[in-house]
Design a protein around this motif. Sequence first.
Motif, PDB file in Angstrom:
ATOM      1  N   THR A 120       0.828  -1.208   0.000  1.00  0.00           N
ATOM      2  CA  THR A 120       0.000   0.000   0.000  1.00  0.00           C
ATOM      3  C   THR A 120       0.862   1.258   0.000  1.00  0.00           C
ATOM      4  N   GLN A 121       0.205   2.379  -0.260  1.00  0.00           N
ATOM      5  CA  GLN A 121       0.887   3.673  -0.192  1.00  0.00           C
ATOM      6  C   GLN A 121       1.367   3.946   1.232  1.00  0.00           C
ATOM      7  N   ARG A 122       0.595   3.523   2.202  1.00  0.00           N
ATOM      8  CA  ARG A 122       0.966   3.710   3.607  1.00  0.00           C
ATOM      9  C   ARG A 122       2.244   2.944   3.942  1.00  0.00           C
ATOM     10  N   ASP A 123       2.397   1.740   3.394  1.00  0.00           N
ATOM     11  CA  ASP A 123       3.612   0.955   3.609  1.00  0.00           C
ATOM     12  C   ASP A 123       4.829   1.655   2.993  1.00  0.00           C
ATOM     13  N   VAL A 124       4.641   2.227   1.810  1.00  0.00           N
ATOM     14  CA  VAL A 124       5.719   2.968   1.155  1.00  0.00           C
ATOM     15  C   VAL A 124       6.106   4.173   2.010  1.00  0.00           C
ATOM     16  N   ALA A 125       5.120   4.893   2.508  1.00  0.00           N
ATOM     17  CA  ALA A 125       5.385   6.068   3.342  1.00  0.00           C
ATOM     18  C   ALA A 125       6.136   5.682   4.614  1.00  0.00           C
ATOM     19  N   THR A 126       5.760   4.577   5.216  1.00  0.00           N
ATOM     20  CA  THR A 126       6.440   4.112   6.420  1.00  0.00           C
ATOM     21  C   THR A 126       7.903   3.782   6.128  1.00  0.00           C
ATOM     22  N   ALA A 127       8.161   3.144   5.002  1.00  0.00           N
ATOM     23  CA  ALA A 127       9.533   2.805   4.623  1.00  0.00           C
ATOM     24  C   ALA A 127      10.362   4.069   4.386  1.00  0.00           C
ATOM     25  N   VAL A 128       9.775   5.045   3.711  1.00  0.00           N
ATOM     26  CA  VAL A 128      10.467   6.313   3.471  1.00  0.00           C
ATOM     27  C   VAL A 128      10.770   6.990   4.808  1.00  0.00           C
ATOM     28  N   ASN A 129       9.804   7.022   5.699  1.00  0.00           N
ATOM     29  CA  ASN A 129      10.006   7.628   7.021  1.00  0.00           C
ATOM     30  C   ASN A 129      11.153   6.949   7.765  1.00  0.00           C
ATOM     31  N   GLN A 130      11.169   5.629   7.747  1.00  0.00           N
ATOM     32  CA  GLN A 130      12.218   4.891   8.451  1.00  0.00           C
ATOM     33  C   GLN A 130      13.598   5.190   7.873  1.00  0.00           C
ATOM     34  N   LEU A 131      13.675   5.267   6.549  1.00  0.00           N
ATOM     35  CA  LEU A 131      14.956   5.563   5.898  1.00  0.00           C
ATOM     36  C   LEU A 131      15.458   6.954   6.266  1.00  0.00           C
ATOM     37  N   VAL A 132      14.611   7.951   6.089  1.00  0.00           N
ATOM     38  CA  VAL A 132      15.021   9.331   6.355  1.00  0.00           C
ATOM     39  C   VAL A 132      15.336   9.524   7.838  1.00  0.00           C
ATOM     40  N   ASP A 133      14.526   8.955   8.702  1.00  0.00           N
ATOM     41  CA  ASP A 133      14.770   9.083  10.140  1.00  0.00           C
ATOM     42  C   ASP A 133      16.087   8.414  10.538  1.00  0.00           C
ATOM     43  N   ALA A 134      16.388   7.261   9.960  1.00  0.00           N
ATOM     44  CA  ALA A 134      17.651   6.582  10.252  1.00  0.00           C
ATOM     45  C   ALA A 134      18.830   7.450   9.806  1.00  0.00           C
ATOM     46  N   TYR A 135      18.676   8.119   8.685  1.00  0.00           N
ATOM     47  CA  TYR A 135      19.737   9.015   8.212  1.00  0.00           C
ATOM     48  C   TYR A 135      19.902  10.200   9.164  1.00  0.00           C
ATOM     49  N   TRP A 136      18.805  10.803   9.575  1.00  0.00           N
ATOM     50  CA  TRP A 136      18.870  11.930  10.498  1.00  0.00           C
ATOM     51  C   TRP A 136      19.479  11.536  11.840  1.00  0.00           C
ATOM     52  N   GLU A 137      19.231  10.312  12.271  1.00  0.00           N
ATOM     53  CA  GLU A 137      19.776   9.818  13.537  1.00  0.00           C
ATOM     54  C   GLU A 137      21.180   9.246  13.361  1.00  0.00           C
TER      55      GLU A 137
END
Length: 78
Positions: A9-26
């Motif tokens: 789903t689009q929600r699953d894609v959004a969650t994956a993007v969030n996890q990637l960007v957040d991991a980079y920021w952290e």
Amino acid sequence: MEIKMFYRTQRDVATAVNQLVDAYWEEKIIEQKLIDGIKYIYKNNQEKLLKDNAFTKVVQQQCGKRRLLIVERILETT
């Protein structure tokens, strides 16, 4: 962090993007891994991420402007 090839789903894609960007920021992943991950998600799930050359509403609501600005800049370089 594991990235799937195809998301349901689009929600699953959004969650994956969030996890990637957040991991980079952290500082859990390096910049190149972020770039490769975003490109990989986009390549295999383009219809769930973009519609009419804009991010889908679900992705916009789930990710927010700051994360999508990063994703947009990464995708512009491809």
